[in-house]
Design an enzyme around this catalytic site. Sequence first.
Site, PDB file in Angstrom:
ATOM      1  N   HIS A 160     -47.953  11.591  -0.712  1.00 47.02           N
ATOM      2  CA  HIS A 160     -48.959  10.526  -0.703  1.00 47.02           C
ATOM      3  C   HIS A 160     -49.089   9.832  -2.058  1.00 47.02           C
ATOM      4  O   HIS A 160     -49.564   8.693  -2.129  1.00 47.02           O
ATOM      5  CB  HIS A 160     -50.321  11.073  -0.252  1.00 47.02           C
TER       6      HIS A 160
ATOM      7  N   LYS B 261     -49.637   5.186  -3.531  1.00 40.96           N
ATOM      8  CA  LYS B 261     -50.673   4.616  -4.389  1.00 40.96           C
ATOM      9  C   LYS B 261     -50.165   3.327  -5.037  1.00 40.96           C
ATOM     10  O   LYS B 261     -49.001   3.202  -5.395  1.00 40.96           O
ATOM     11  CB  LYS B 261     -51.104   5.638  -5.449  1.00 40.96           C
TER      12      LYS B 261
ATOM     13  N   GLU C 219     -57.258  17.250 -11.950  1.00 43.19           N
ATOM     14  CA  GLU C 219     -58.212  17.340 -10.849  1.00 43.19           C
ATOM     15  C   GLU C 219     -59.490  17.992 -11.346  1.00 43.19           C
ATOM     16  O   GLU C 219     -59.453  19.021 -12.035  1.00 43.19           O
ATOM     17  CB  GLU C 219     -57.626  18.149  -9.696  1.00 43.19           C
TER      18      GLU C 219
ATOM     19  N   HIS D 271     -45.218  15.484  -6.698  1.00 37.18           N
ATOM     20  CA  HIS D 271     -45.893  14.337  -7.303  1.00 37.18           C
ATOM     21  C   HIS D 271     -45.374  14.002  -8.702  1.00 37.18           C
ATOM     22  O   HIS D 271     -44.969  12.862  -8.983  1.00 37.18           O
ATOM     23  CB  HIS D 271     -47.400  14.593  -7.394  1.00 37.18           C
TER      24      HIS D 271
ATOM     25  N   LYS E 229     -56.311  22.208 -12.158  1.00 39.70           N
ATOM     26  CA  LYS E 229     -57.565  22.207 -11.411  1.00 39.70           C
ATOM     27  C   LYS E 229     -58.732  22.385 -12.382  1.00 39.70           C
ATOM     28  O   LYS E 229     -58.573  22.926 -13.477  1.00 39.70           O
ATOM     29  CB  LYS E 229     -57.574  23.359 -10.408  1.00 39.70           C
TER      30      LYS E 229
END
Length: 536
Positions: A217, A221, A255, A279, A379
């Site tokens: 995904h 973008k 993130e 990614h 994270k």
Amino acid sequence: MSTSVAGAVAKRAPRPTSQFGALGAHVDRADPCTMVIFGAMGDLTKRKLFPALYQLAAEHLLAPEFAVIGIGREPGDTDDSFREKMRAALQESDEVRHFDDEVWKKLAQQIYYCGGDASEEAAYQGIEQKLNLIEKDRAPEDRNRFFYLAVPPSVFQTIVRHLASSGLVPRRDDPAARPWARIVVEKPFGHSLETACQLNALVLSLFAEHQVYRIDHFLGKETVQNVLVFRFANSIWEPLWNRQWISHVQITAAEAVGVEARGKYYEEAGVVRDMFQNHLLQLLALTAMEPPPGMTADAVRDEKVKVLKSVRWLTPESIPSSAVRAQYTAGVAGGNLVAGYRDEPDVARNSQTPTYAAVRFHIDNWRWRGVPFLLRSGKRMAKRYSEIAVTFQAPPHLMFGGNGQGELQPNVLVLRVQPNEGISLNFQVKVPGAAVALTQELEVAPVDMDFSYTEAFGETTAPAYETLLLDVMIGEMTLFTRSDEVEAAWKIIDPLLLHWESHPANPMPTYPAGSWGPAEADRLISLDGARWRTPI
């Protein structure tokens, strides 16, 4: 200071296709087709797939014959109950810009449900019956279908075998054949190089490459799609885009959230499998690739594969000085006290799974020899953001005394992937004032020239899945990874995973939740005379 775009558009015109892969293509809407979703009640379907379908419907980009069938193991569900659940998901979604009841009513008539266990052969007989009922009034050439595997990787092989043996996805060696049949596979594509090769071998023994859409995904973008346009449609950058003028490249995907309810998955994946193999290496490839001969899917993917094959392999000798791993501990995030990784549900108390990694890569080719590419992801970091930051060489001689001497920072070009998608360029200017006449010294300060998609075009950019689903429907594959591309990425990552798994960290480096990562990562980048960028 910000750019201004003359005649900025108040409302985005309907996009017939991806603004990346099919430049110049002219279609009014997607092909007539039926989408079949395995994992219809899952989080991905509710949060991403149906909001994307709703937006495509609102923009009139779906064919009138379009239909979607959700496949799930809830035997009591019906078409109507499934529609109500998806309506509720849309109304809660932050990716639906405006919920219009009229758009929903029309889309709802095209939504169906079929109960069945995707691991059992009997389920595919039910799916075929449902498809035949929905498509009975369509011309044979319009009975196009694509099957979306929104399911855990553990059942990928079972589903693709059943799709082939049932005849629902017959092999089509001719890309122009109609009706078409396609499958869409979510990441991760494999758990290692060995398993990725095995999965590729299975899939390609059953289907042609052009029938398989491996989805990432990040590639949907807007800024990611714009990387090649920015590089190759603006001649100012090409002479500078090499080892002579660029000092280093930082690629970050930070993130703010923790693992939340995904502890079991994360224990198996970790940050390297979750973010680097797909990614971040995709962003590296787009940043470093050579110009393709044309904007076709295979031309672009050929160049990406060349870059990935040029990445210097990590070795047991180089890994300790080239890579850092860490886990987040308890800290403050979003104003709240949050638990550390080892205290999250379904996480082992002595877990060795990294939630943060920073890795230095080198690309051994003519353009990039000697330029470090510094990739990091984690994270529970201080802020959610993703960007590509290209740092140019510092001026060879600083003639400005006093405040300027030895203090000037190099120019940095930043492509913001999320949030606030756009591009900025940092450079030095003289601070206004007459003090220079008295002190004979110039005062210099950095400023940013900034382009924002929202400011320039009057609205937020389309969610990634909206672009990617439309591309599947029109057969545009540029934003999807090819089998050799997947394997090339795994060849880069596998040595790191194997080394870390065979050499447990003792102790595991840590960083507090809500921070910018471990001190070890700062020391890693300092070896290149640089510091990690942090967003304002």
